[in-house]
Design an enzyme around this catalytic site. Structure first.
Site, mmCIF file in Angstrom:
data_model
loop_
_atom_site.group_PDB
_atom_site.id
_atom_site.type_symbol
_atom_site.label_atom_id
_atom_site.label_comp_id
_atom_site.label_asym_id
_atom_site.label_seq_id
_atom_site.Cartn_x
_atom_site.Cartn_y
_atom_site.Cartn_z
ATOM 1 N N PRO A 48 0.832 -1.208 0.000
ATOM 2 C CG PRO A 48 0.161 -0.864 2.225
ATOM 3 C CD PRO A 48 0.900 -1.838 1.335
ATOM 4 N N GLY A 49 0.428 2.251 -0.742
ATOM 5 C CA GLY A 49 1.085 3.554 -0.726
ATOM 6 C C GLY A 49 0.077 4.591 -0.282
ATOM 7 N NE ARG A 50 -4.217 6.629 -4.561
ATOM 8 C CZ ARG A 50 -3.922 7.417 -5.616
ATOM 9 N NH1 ARG A 50 -4.140 8.707 -5.556
ATOM 10 N NH2 ARG A 50 -3.457 6.892 -6.735
ATOM 11 N NE ARG B 249 -3.069 12.130 -7.009
ATOM 12 C CZ ARG B 249 -4.347 11.953 -7.044
ATOM 13 N NH1 ARG B 249 -5.154 12.825 -6.463
ATOM 14 N NH2 ARG B 249 -4.875 10.923 -7.643
ATOM 15 C CB CYS C 101 3.304 31.216 -17.163
ATOM 16 S SG CYS C 101 3.681 32.575 -16.060
ATOM 17 C CE1 TYR D 56 2.165 7.504 -5.858
ATOM 18 C CE2 TYR D 56 -0.030 7.328 -4.937
ATOM 19 C CZ TYR D 56 1.137 6.736 -5.354
ATOM 20 O OH TYR D 56 1.287 5.371 -5.258
#
Ligand code: LLP
Length: 433
Positions: A284-286, A322, A354, A383
């Protein structure tokens, strides 16, 4: 069934006495001390998330390898390492970070489709747990590198199970139109090859079908295919598999998507691996970090046009990419608690970069904010900082970790000298013009 509303409070970040706090610290105090934009992480949420995830697999041999790519800050990785986590890495840089933060090498798995020979050598030298191998070419290269070093690489073949994860096209990985894994129809022959190659020990199978999954159904299907394939390798071909790596991908609650139900995710995994004699690895990450972090920014201008009102922040797509990259929706709250009944306005929240893709929220209904006010962009621990850049020569935002009433700068803002430290003039440019 209508989708659940966006979260009204951000985990670990709540209004108290009219102003948003991170645990027990007012966000305004952090902004004064560190400046904005900055990332703020709650140690308590990181800790609680890891414990909950780990507990969901209690009773079966398992190893939780935190996917460093979601947030590779040393203080974050150390928080998990102290709780017994391993690491899922995808580069030599992540190997360096994991080891530096105190993750034991025997808890590190190395994924990714493009491992170079020097990266393989570094990981072998460190003595990592396993390489998740994604192609025949990679297997042959790893065999050469390991045999050349007089070592044996433990390999889990990453299988592409051909299951659509039902997530954003840019983060789906489990079907044959993605570059990931060995197609399940080809994997049996590659397993036979692995068993015969010098410097290689076939230790298991791996999979990862995508990120931000919001339903357990694709998991159920993919876990089932992986476990069936493992059984046939063991029972029919006589391979001895020690580990099944079930990947990561558990989704979090950004807006409409219901949070994945951890118990049913774990139940799907348990059912699929029932009877498997080895260890299961999870990546697992998120899910471990997203809710633990916010991006704290200050409103610079409110610009009213004929079609839209723009809230211009001092944070931008170089901080949180994101929304620009995946049209992601992140909750956004004024740090000063809006008055009850404050009439919401519809605004685009943008940064100073910009280009028009520099958006943090589009057509967002939110309480009105004024220049100088602080806003918190939520569910940003995953992320966020990890994908930030120096684009427009903006300095990446510093990172702060809060624990109870205390907080600590865990990554400082670089200086402009540091920004150009790796750049050189060409020899023909060294004369002063
Ligand atoms: N294991 C492997 C092999 C992976 O490729 C990934 C993520 C993970 C584990 C962790 O997945 P998680 O639990 O975090 O979903 N930048 C994108 C997400 C990219 C995910 C890439 N792979 C985003 O901001 O949504």
């Amino acid at each position: 069934m209508s989708p659940p509303p966006a979260p009204t409070l951000l985990d670990g970040f709540a209004y108290r006495d009219g102003t948003m706090h991170a645990e027990d610290v007012p966000l305004a105090t952090i902004a004064d001390e560190v400046g904005t934009p900055c990332w703020v992480y709650s140690h308590g949420v990181l800790d609680a998330r890891f414990r909950a995830f780990d507990a969901a697999f209690a009773g079966i041999p398992h190893l939780v390898c935190y996917a460093l790519k979601a947030n590779s800050n040393q203080a974050v990785v150390r928080t998990f390492a102290e709780l017994g986590a391993g690491a899922d890495i995808v580069s030599e840089g992540e190997l360096f970070r994991a080891l530096a933060a105190g993750v034991p090498p025997e808890r590190i798995v190395f994924a990714g489709v493009g491992k170079t020979a020097p990266e393989m050598a570094a990981a072998l030298q460190a003595g990592i747990l396993q390489f998740n191998v994604e192609s025949e070419g990679e297997l042959l290269r790893l065999s050469q590198v390991a045999a050349g070093m007089g070592r044996t690489a433990a390999v889990a073949l990453r299988v592409n199970p051909d299951v659509d994860a039902g997530t954003h096209a840019k983060i789906t990985t489990g079907t044959p139109d993605n570059k990931f894994g060995i197609e399940i129809g080809d994997a049996r022959a590659v397993a036979a090859q692995a068993a015969a190659l010098p410097g290689i020990r076939l230790a298991g199978l791996a999979m990862h079908i995508g990120s931000q999954l919001t339903s357990v159904e694709p998991y159920r299907a993919a876990f089932g295919r992986l476990a069936d394939f493992a059984r046939s390798l063991m029972n029919e071909d006589g391979h001895r598999l020690e580990r099944l790596d079930l990947g990561g991908g558990l989704g979090v609650h950004y807006r409409h998507a219901p949070p994945v139900d951890l118990p049913s995710y774990a139940a799907a995994a348990r059912a699929a691996v029932a009877g498997f004699p080895g260890t299961i690895v999870l990546e697992p990450g998120r899910w471990l970090v997203a809710d633990a972090g916010i991006l704290l920014a200050r409103v610079q201008y409110v610009k009213r046009g004929s079609l839209k009102t723009f809230v211009i922040l001092d944070a931008a797509m170089n901080d949180l990419v994101r929304p620009a990259m995946y049209d992601a929706w992140h909750p956004l709250r004024p740090v000063t608690e809006p008055a009850a009944g404050a009439e919401p306005v519809t605004v685009d929240v943008v940064g100073p970069i910009c280009e028009s893709s520099d958006v943090l929220a589009t057509a967002r209904e939110m309480p009105p904010v004024a220049p100088g006010e602080l806003v918190a962009i939520g569910v940003a621990g995953a992320y966020g900082a990890a994908m930030s850049s120096f684009y427009n020569s903006r300095l990446p935002a510093p990172e702060v970790m809060v624990r109870g009433q205390g907080f600590s700068l865990v990554r400082s803002r670089p200086s402009y000298d540091e920004m150009i430290a790796h750049e050189r003039l060409a020899p023909w440019q060294t004369h002063q013009p």
